[in-house]
Design an enzyme around this catalytic site. Structure first.
Site, PDB file in Angstrom:
ATOM      1  CD  GLU A   1      36.337  49.729  68.028  1.00 24.90           C
ATOM      2  OE1 GLU A   1      36.450  50.380  66.782  1.00 24.90           O
ATOM      3  OE2 GLU A   1      36.859  49.841  69.163  1.00 24.90           O
TER       4      GLU A   1
ATOM      5  CG  HIS B   1      13.401  69.932  60.369  1.00 23.34           C
ATOM      6  ND1 HIS B   1      12.318  70.795  59.981  1.00 23.34           N
ATOM      7  CD2 HIS B   1      13.658  70.116  61.696  1.00 23.34           C
ATOM      8  CE1 HIS B   1      11.823  71.453  61.034  1.00 23.34           C
ATOM      9  NE2 HIS B   1      12.668  71.053  61.973  1.00 23.34           N
TER      10      HIS B   1
ATOM     11  CE  LYS C   1      43.151  48.573  61.612  1.00 24.96           C
ATOM     12  NZ  LYS C   1      43.657  48.538  63.070  1.00 24.96           N
TER      13      LYS C   1
HETATM   14  O1  PA5 Z   1      39.244  50.860  69.465  1.00 23.54           O
HETATM   15  C1  PA5 Z   1      40.294  50.651  68.641  1.00 23.54           C
HETATM   16  O2  PA5 Z   1      40.818  49.560  68.775  1.00 23.54           O
HETATM   17  C2  PA5 Z   1      40.247  51.445  67.329  1.00 23.54           C
HETATM   18  O3  PA5 Z   1      39.248  52.296  67.239  1.00 23.54           O
HETATM   19  C3  PA5 Z   1      41.729  52.280  67.489  1.00 23.54           C
HETATM   20  O4  PA5 Z   1      41.340  52.945  68.510  1.00 23.54           O
HETATM   21  C4  PA5 Z   1      41.981  52.856  66.273  1.00 23.54           C
HETATM   22  O5  PA5 Z   1      42.128  52.285  65.235  1.00 23.54           O
HETATM   23  C5  PA5 Z   1      43.057  53.510  66.318  1.00 23.54           C
HETATM   24  O6  PA5 Z   1      44.236  52.754  66.754  1.00 23.54           O
HETATM   25  P1  PA5 Z   1      45.901  53.030  67.215  1.00 23.54           P
HETATM   26  O7  PA5 Z   1      45.514  53.879  68.467  1.00 23.54           O
HETATM   27  O8  PA5 Z   1      46.455  51.970  67.540  1.00 23.54           O
HETATM   28  O9  PA5 Z   1      46.238  53.972  66.131  1.00 23.54           O
END
Ligand code: PA5
Length: 449
Positions: free
Chosen positions: A289, A310, A424
């Site tokens: 990310e 394996h 989303k």
């Molecule tokens: O790093 C990120 O932005 C995502 O992985 C969020 O952590 C994840 O979508 C969860 O988001 P939230 O804490 O707002 O529910």
């Protein structure tokens, strides 16, 4: 003892001078990171988190963990992505493998089950069955407070709590970890009177394991969160130089970058302990990310050894040569076992008698590294001296610092995640969420609806 980073198994692939040539880029990245002049700097408060966190809230977390341990057998931890993976990594690493299945007096804290990290109905049904008539509490974690997966799971477990304990008592068993001021979860927590913990504004999800996001579940599992913070604090001090020869987190960032520039574009994080699988999952989010932007970045993958030797082993040894490995080797796991003695040599294992199973593990890891290097896979290693909270806190900071710097060497913002929104939009459109009417028409037409 603290963690160490080893580059000797990339010597066939990278010359020493290539590290010195990387120094200016790392110096520039360090500058952007520490002086908060780089893109996304408003989300870099994790840099000083180990020395600058809310101590009063920390004590409240410890008290809440004790309360949960006294009135519950199970804590259901609801969250996804950055609001899930750090806690899962730590709870797994700092507790026995089958912790939830152990007898109550064999466990340090409560059983931890995670929910809200998928859209699977079966998963929720199965977890409700596991809880059965056992006492439980819920820690719902969401920074935005509006993420679909945890919101759905929270409804399910909130209603289960209400059915079991009544509406008022249920509220005392709900702990909400969310934004200080905004979001649906924040608003509900205030109006319902749940105990709340704050996710600091300047710390993004994937960097939030050392905030209440990770700390409450980790403490409830019985692990020592003060040691965790202490490890991170010592790492903060150790990794405070921009000089590559003195800062192993930056050396790791540089090694990855040098390898990437030579065409090694996929990194496999390797572990040799099943309790470390989620360490890789946490790391994959942290790296992927942060770096995967503008059509750039190392693809973070993982393999669990020797299990995956394996299955994936053939590819790693002889497939496309764009892979490198980073082995996170736990040098001293919490327990060991002698190979049981057996008369005769029917199973052909007599030659192993007298050595422990952990020695077999270590020799296997050393042998595999050499074989993979011979096969053309550069191999980096991070050594963890102990399976404890201090070491984990140290390692968390090591990887965070490395990816912060690495992101800036790629010229991207390491602290945002715009690409996470695309799925989303498509999902909301198909589910008919208000506000997505145009997209709904478009996506439904594409499915022929
Ligand atoms: O790093 C990120 O932005 C995502 O992985 C969020 O952590 C994840 O979508 C969860 O988001 P939230 O804490 O707002 O529910």
């Amino acid at each position: 003892a603290h963690i160490t980073f080893d580059t000797k198994n990339i010597e066939n692939f990278v010359a020493a001078h290539e590290f010195s040539e990387m120094q200016p880029l790392i110096t520039m990245a360090d500058e952007q990171l520490r002086h908060r002049t780089g893109a996304g700097a408003e989300y870099s408060d994790w840099i000083t988190l180990p020395t600058d966190y809310d101590k009063a809230e920390f004590s409240r977390i410890q008290a809440a963990a004790k309360q949960i341990q006294s009135d519950s057998k199970i804590l259901v931890v609801i969250g996804i992505g950055g609001s899930y993976l750090g806690a899962k990594m730590a709870v797994d690493f700092l507790n026995p493998m089958f912790n939830n299945e152990l007898a109550d007096d064999q466990r340090q804290g409560v059983k931890i089950y995670f929910a809200g990290n998928s859209t699977s109905a079966s998963y929720l049904n199965d977890l409700v069955r596991v809880i059965g008539d056992q006492d439980f509490s819920v820690n719902v974690i969401s920074k935005s407070g509006t993420t679909t997966e945890p919101s759905i799971a929270f409804r399910v477990f909130k209603q289960l709590l209400e059915k079991k304990y009544g509406a008022q008592a249920a509220k005392k068993r709900i702990y909400a970890t969310t934004d200080a001021k905004h979001g649906a979860l924040h608003d509900e927590a205030i109006s319902e009177g749940y105990e709340t913990f704050t996710i600091p504004d300047g710390v993004g999800g994937r960097f939030s394991v050392l905030t209440p996001v990770g700390l409450l579940p980790i403490a409830a599992s019985g692990a020592n969160i003060q040691d965790l913070m202490n490890g991170a604090k010592d790492a903060q001090e150790e990794y405070s130089e921009s000089d590559l020869t003195k800062n192993e987190a930056y050396k790791y960032a540089a090694a990855r970058r040098i390898l990437y520039d030579k065409g090694y574009t996929t990194e496999l994080l390797i572990n040799w302990e099943p309790t470390m699988q989620y360490l890789s999952e946490w790391w994959k989010q942290l790296m992927g990310e942060s770096e995967g932007k503008n059509q750039k970045g190392i693809y973070p993958s993982s393999a669990n050894f020797s299990t995956d030797l394996h299955s994936l082993g053939q590819y790693i040894q002889e497939g496309r040569r764009d892979l490198f490995e980073t082995v996170v080797k736990l040098d001293n796991p919490v327990s060991n076992l002698d190979l049981p003695h057996e008369a005769g040599n029917n199973d052909g294992l007599q030659y192993l008698e007298g050595i422990t199973i952990d020695e077999v593990n270590t020799k296997a890891s050393q042998g595999v590294t050499l074989a993979h290097v011979d096969g053309g896979v550069p191999n980096l290693a991070v050594h963890l001296p102990a399976q404890d909270a201090y070491t984990l806190g140290y390692m968390i900071y090591f990887f965070e610092m490395a990816v912060g710097a690495s992101g800036y060497t790629f010229g991207i913002n390491p602290f945002n995640q715009p690409g996470v929104e695309a799925y989303k939009t498509a999902m909301f459109a198909l589910l008919g969420k208000p506000g997505y009417e145009e997209a709904t028409k478009d996506f439904r037409a594409r499915l022929g609806e």
